[in-house]
Motif scaffolding. Structure first.
Motif, PDB file in Angstrom:
ATOM      1  N   ASN A 120     108.867  57.869  59.472  1.00  0.00           N
ATOM      2  CA  ASN A 120     108.074  57.480  58.301  1.00  0.00           C
ATOM      3  C   ASN A 120     106.591  57.703  58.544  1.00  0.00           C
ATOM      4  N   TYR A 122     110.333  52.664  59.432  1.00  0.00           N
ATOM      5  CA  TYR A 122     110.904  52.176  58.178  1.00  0.00           C
ATOM      6  C   TYR A 122     111.148  50.677  58.278  1.00  0.00           C
ATOM      7  N   PRO A 129     113.406  56.454  50.622  1.00  0.00           N
ATOM      8  CA  PRO A 129     112.127  56.961  51.135  1.00  0.00           C
ATOM      9  C   PRO A 129     111.707  58.295  50.546  1.00  0.00           C
TER      10      PRO A 129
END
Length: 266
Positions: free
Chosen positions: A137, A142, A153
């Motif tokens: 991420n 995350y 996402p």
């Protein structure tokens, strides 16, 4: 002597910085992939029945099929601060040289193994051809609350579930990112191999049940649940979803294969 001590102290500090960097690298997965591995979706729900509580967690990861032999995992932070790999299993073809992999876990409140329900911090991990790729991420890892429901996402729309009703209708739960108040969510379906097609509009719902769990809509991740129903007909339907918002159109066609009436497969 003072100079030597300062020099030694500086070297120790530098070494500690390196070690700290390595620790962060292992836990937050700094060897970031371009598109070799991507977290598609994660879902966490907390169920309660007869005074017992448990947490069901599912992760979906898309990887490039770079070789037959590969290992896909969710690198998951434990309650004590350590990290562990949760091995994924192959879940299907994701089109265009990609594969879908899946991890499922259940954490129970009444024991220590598995561990009690908890909020989640994790990254996706993919090892192939001697190389490990990470989706972390963008360095933030995350995060998903224990009762949040779905995290999307990357995708703006994904089918969450569909199933037959006893009447022969097919009920479909659709997860969309709340990109604007005004939006249209539509199911396009066919019962004759796409010789003809039909449409049915989905409607927003303020919450929904998953087994003995309840998920609010929109949830803490900015994801809304919409519901649609394909009426009973003479054939078995296949369908995809169209999401229109902010002058843009997004699609979920199950990687181009369209969805069956029962999803996820039993």
């Amino acid at each position: 002597m003072t100079t030597n001590r300062l020099s030694l102290l500086s070297r120790w500090r530098a070494a500690l910085c390196v070690l700290a960097g390595l620790t962060v690298g292992l836990s937050s997965a700094s060897a970031r992939a371009a598109d070799e591995v991507k977290l598609l979706k994660a879902v966490s729900t907390v169920g309660t029945r007869y005074g017992q509580t448990w947490q069901d967690v599912t992760y979906f990861v898309v990887v490039k099929n770079l070789a037959y032999e590969k290992q896909v995992a969710i690198h998951d932070k434990q309650p004590d601060g350590t990290w562990t790999d949760l091995a994924a299993s192959y879940a299907g073809d994701a089109g265009a040289g990609l594969e879908l992999w899946k991890v499922t876990r259940q954490y129970q409140s009444w024991g220590t193994t598995p561990q009690p329900t908890r909020d989640l911090e994790f990254v996706a991990k993919f090892t192939v051809n001697g190389q490990t790729y990470w989706d972390n991420n963008g360095g933030a890892n995350y995060h998903l609350g224990r009762a949040d429901g779905p995290l999307l996402p990357r995708a703006n729309v994904l089918v969450g579930t569909s199933y037959w009703q006893p009447t022969g209708d097919v009920d479909i739960g659709i997860d969309v990112k709340n990109l604007a108040y005004s939006k249209n969510v539509t199911v396009v379906y066919s019962t004759d191999g796409w010789a003809t097609s039909h449409q049915v509009a989905a409607t927003f719902t303020t919450g929904y049940s998953v087994g003995y769990s309840y998920v609010s809509s929109p949830n803490a991740q900015g994801v809304e649940r919409w519901q649609a129903r394909i009426p009973a007909g003479t054939g078995t339907p296949a369908y995809y979803v169209r999401y229109e918002v902010n002058g843009q159109t997004y699609w979920d066609s199950n990687f181009g294969y369209n969805y069956p009436p029962i999803y996820p497969p039993l």
